[in-house]
Design a protein around this motif. Structure first.
Motif, mmCIF file in Angstrom:
data_model
loop_
_atom_site.group_PDB
_atom_site.id
_atom_site.type_symbol
_atom_site.label_atom_id
_atom_site.label_comp_id
_atom_site.label_asym_id
_atom_site.label_seq_id
_atom_site.Cartn_x
_atom_site.Cartn_y
_atom_site.Cartn_z
ATOM 1 N N ASN A 143 1.400 -51.002 -31.322
ATOM 2 C CA ASN A 143 1.370 -50.289 -30.042
ATOM 3 C C ASN A 143 2.034 -51.162 -28.989
ATOM 4 O O ASN A 143 1.370 -51.827 -28.189
ATOM 5 C CB ASN A 143 -0.070 -49.954 -29.654
ATOM 6 N N PRO B 285 8.912 -50.563 -27.462
ATOM 7 C CA PRO B 285 9.084 -50.302 -28.906
ATOM 8 C C PRO B 285 10.377 -50.852 -29.480
ATOM 9 O O PRO B 285 10.450 -51.123 -30.667
ATOM 10 C CB PRO B 285 9.043 -48.767 -28.980
ATOM 11 N N ALA C 149 1.323 -47.474 -21.983
ATOM 12 C CA ALA C 149 1.821 -48.010 -23.251
ATOM 13 C C ALA C 149 0.746 -48.752 -24.023
ATOM 14 O O ALA C 149 0.662 -48.651 -25.253
ATOM 15 C CB ALA C 149 3.019 -48.930 -22.991
ATOM 16 N N ASP D 99 -2.351 -46.189 -25.132
ATOM 17 C CA ASP D 99 -2.034 -45.205 -26.167
ATOM 18 C C ASP D 99 -2.078 -45.892 -27.524
ATOM 19 O O ASP D 99 -1.156 -46.615 -27.913
ATOM 20 C CB ASP D 99 -0.659 -44.601 -25.904
ATOM 21 N N THR E 248 -2.159 -44.452 -30.498
ATOM 22 C CA THR E 248 -1.609 -43.665 -31.592
ATOM 23 C C THR E 248 -0.399 -44.385 -32.182
ATOM 24 O O THR E 248 0.277 -45.161 -31.495
ATOM 25 C CB THR E 248 -1.186 -42.274 -31.094
ATOM 26 N N PRO E 249 -0.099 -44.163 -33.468
ATOM 27 C CA PRO E 249 1.022 -44.891 -34.108
ATOM 28 C C PRO E 249 2.354 -44.573 -33.438
ATOM 29 O O PRO E 249 2.633 -43.443 -33.053
ATOM 30 C CB PRO E 249 0.991 -44.387 -35.550
ATOM 31 N N ARG E 250 3.182 -45.602 -33.328
ATOM 32 C CA ARG E 250 4.533 -45.446 -32.788
ATOM 33 C C ARG E 250 5.498 -46.199 -33.685
ATOM 34 O O ARG E 250 5.203 -47.319 -34.109
ATOM 35 C CB ARG E 250 4.622 -45.999 -31.350
ATOM 36 N N PRO E 251 6.647 -45.612 -33.974
ATOM 37 C CA PRO E 251 7.611 -46.318 -34.843
ATOM 38 C C PRO E 251 8.198 -47.522 -34.130
ATOM 39 O O PRO E 251 8.446 -47.499 -32.927
ATOM 40 C CB PRO E 251 8.676 -45.252 -35.125
#
Length: 677
Positions: free
Chosen positions: A213, A217, A619, A622, A624-627
């Protein structure tokens, strides 16, 4: 852990032994020798040797040794000795070997790493604890002769441990690492690790441990060495306060009187928050507001936040004078997997009305206008007082210059207007100096008098001159001003500059080189707009400080009086912090934790201030998965910690307990009472 003596084939567990303890196996020789040496027997006279034939043959043999016979005590003692030797060798198993001559291990310490997680055995822990344990396991699998360094990836990259082969020191450097209340920058930490390995020979690699996370990214862009990213923690739902702002407003009073008319509006503190739900299910939460170090709730709201929604919430209360500038704590309940972002901090504004002090000074010795006395208000002061008082949200006090300079307990955010003088370091907040005497004034040289100057231009981009025009304004006279830089010029005439910016790091300052009473400017709307712009700037600085609200991880800058001395700063946990002061600004270099930072100072204008610092990061909240975006010439491999081989396990204590068991069984065997047949 010493270098491994043996390792299994690829994919199999590795056996690690330290040769330091295997020397104990050499005692097996003396143990066996004790069992094969003949016992020296004493001579006895007996009636017959028939029952002692075996003993007689043993005495007649000349060899000093006898045949080794397998006996239970010998087996027990040999096993105990072998197990004790293996225990001293500190045997261990590990699931993988960390290849590479030089390895950089990067630990993500951003705020999201404080989220709750489950360990391998299902125990409750946090993501940062999983990351630290994984880093220790990786160090245990370091190849013989290799070295490693540790880098912490917070808001800034920090080298925790330099290249070292001593695993004890490297693991000790990992222990104090903790998640910080900041947005992380994994890319900067990876770049630091690559930079430290770039000039070294042999195989080099970087291993980054993160929850994925990331605030940025694409932070792995351009990695020039092989980078392995290992993610820890499972995706979890989370709700957070992602924005907070506290303002002073007004609310209508209760109806009173026979005619039913409402009473005068009362001051009200209004807290504006944004609550975000990053989960897949709606969240029913309570938003509460209380004062710092107090348990009483000042305001509360119950709201239902839909999945993916960012819901504005307003909480209000009516303050008393003793509440001004005190800290406010906002909380979401019930708490969730990341308690850090369930709390935000603010500060009670210093009242809805801006204090203004208008100080007039007579020129004296013939410098005052004819027919006036020294210290009496000039015509310009009258116009200034009218314009200042026309704003209903100001509280104007008029007096002589001596009243201002000698006034104890002046509000540090007071908007100060000085007419006809330029004292050094005047107290208060934002400053307006009008018609100063000749000489140096706040860095600007006040020069000769310009008769009937013709205005040619003004800086319309400056907030003090926005929405107004000076066309048609006529001046009887003005002083020529020469600021230190051309960018400080605000109003220019054909004959020279007549208004400049005299702002410092701690306050906004404006210098008008003419008496507004000696012009027709007060008769035009632009004069009122000019004064309103100054007041609005002063209000903004009063509400948030000259540098605005603080965010965790960033340097904290706080306005203090220029005469302040003996500054002391404390953090959210009461820890003492280093603080630097220059030109009326106190600077705390690092704010790693969310909460209240307190500054106190001594001097003619002694005081203190409470400054809240918040994470408020979408950022980081959150979860939840992020690439992970990886671009550039380097090779980046991403894997999950759940897919890693078993962790490094030492068997020292287990083998030592087994050896002790054999010894106790041997003692029992020798001391047992034989059964009678």
């Amino acid at each position: 852990m010493a270098a491994p003596l043996a390792q299994a084939s690829a994919g199999a567990p590795l056996a690690l032994l330290s040769p330091g303890g295997l020397w104990l196996l050499a005692l097996l020789g003396p143990l066996v020798l004790l069992y094969i040496l003949k016992i020296k027997r004493s001579r006895r006279r007996v009636p017959s040797t028939w029952l002692w034939a075996a003993a007689q043959r043993d005495l007649m043999a000349r060899a000093p040794f006898r045949k080794l016979i397998a006996q239970l005590p010998l087996i027990l003692q040999a096993l105990a000795l072998a197990l004790l030797a293996l225990a001293l060798a500190r045997p261990a198993s590990r699931g993988r070997e960390l290849t590479g001559d030089h390895v950089a291990i990067v630990l993500d310490t951003s705020a999201s790493m404080s989220a709750a997680a489950r360990g391998p055995a299902g125990e409750a822990t946090t993501r940062i604890q999983l990351a630290k344990q994984l880093a220790r396991d990786l160090l245990a699998g370091l190849a013989p002769g290799s070295d490693a360094l540790i880098v912490e990836a917070g808001r800034d990259a920090r080298l925790v441990a330099a290249l070292d082969r001593d695993l004890v020191r490297l693991k000790a450097a990992i222990d104090p690492i903790a998640a910080r209340d900041v947005e992380g920058d994994l890319g900067a930490a990876v770049a630091l690790g690559i930079d430290r390995l770039r000039q070294l020979g042999g195989a080099r690699r970087v291993v980054a441990i993160t929850d994925g996370n990331l605030a940025r990214p694409a932070s792995l862009r351009g990695a020039s060495l092989p980078v392995e990213v290992i993610t820890v923690g499972d995706p979890v739902d989370n709700a957070a306060i992602v924005r907070v702002d506290v303002r002073s407003g007004s609310a209508a009073g209760d109806a009173s009187g026979a005619d039913g008319e409402r009473s005068e509006h009362r001051e009200e503190v209004q807290a504006f928050l944004v609550v975000a739900n990053f989960g897949a299910q709606p969240r029913d939460v309570y938003v509460t507001m209380r004062q710092d170090n107090a348990s009483d709730v000042l305001g509360s709201r119950r709201v239902l936040v839909k999945p993916g929604e960012r819901l504005p919430v307003v909480v209000t209360f009516r303050p008393s004078p003793g509440d001004y500038r005190k800290g406010l704590v906002f909380e979401l309940s019930p708490r969730d997997a990341m308690p850090l972002d369930d709390v935000a901090y603010g500060r009670v504004p210093a009242g809805d009305k801006l204090p203004v002090f208008l100080a007039s000074a007579g020129r004296g010795q013939g410098g005052e206008p004819p027919g006036t006395q020294a210290g009496a208000p000039s015509g310009g002061s009258v116009w200034l007082e009218r314009a200042l008082a026309s704003d209903p949200m100001t509280s104007v006090t008029s007096g002589a210059l001596g009243d201002l300079l000698g006034k104890p307990g002046l509000d540090p955010d007071t908007f100060v207007v000085i007419d006809g003088a330029c004292p050094p370091d005047p107290p208060g907040g934002d400053l307006l100096i009008v018609n100063p005497p000749p000489g140096r004034c706040a860095g600007t040289l006040v020069g000769q008098t310009l008769e009937r100057p013709t205005l040619t231009s003004w800086d319309t981009a400056d907030p003090r001159l926005r929405f107004l025009t000076l066309d048609g304004v006529n001046l009887r006279a003005a002083s020529s001003l020469k600021p230190e830089a051309a960018t400080q010029e605000l109003i220019r005439a054909q004959e020279g500059t007549i208004a400049t910016d005299i702002s410092t790091a701690s306050r906004t300052g404006t210098l008008l080189g003419f008496d507004v009473g000696e012009s027709d400017w007060p008769l035009k709307a632009s004069f009122v707009l000019f004064v309103r712009n100054l007041l609005e700037q002063a209000r903004a600085h009063r509400a948030h400080g000259i540098t605005g609200p603080a965010r965790t991880g960033e340097p904290l800058r706080v306005s203090v009086p220029a005469t302040a001395r003996d500054l002391q700063a404390t953090g959210p946990a009461g820890e003492r912090l280093e603080v630097a002061q220059r030109a009326g600004v106190a600077v705390i270099a690092e704010t790693p934790r969310a909460g209240f930072y307190r500054l106190a100072w001594q001097g003619p204008q002694a005081g203190s201030v409470v400054v809240p610092a918040n994470l408020t990061s979408v950022a980081e909240s959150d979860l939840t998965p992020r690439p992970l975006v990886a671009e550039g010439g380097g090779e980046v491999a991403v894997s999950s910690a759940a897919g890693q081989p078993d962790a490094h396990v030492e068997w020292t204590w287990l083998l030592a307990l087994a050896a002790l068991g054999f010894v106790l069984f041997d003692v029992w065997y020798f001391t047992r009472v034989p059964l009678r047949s």
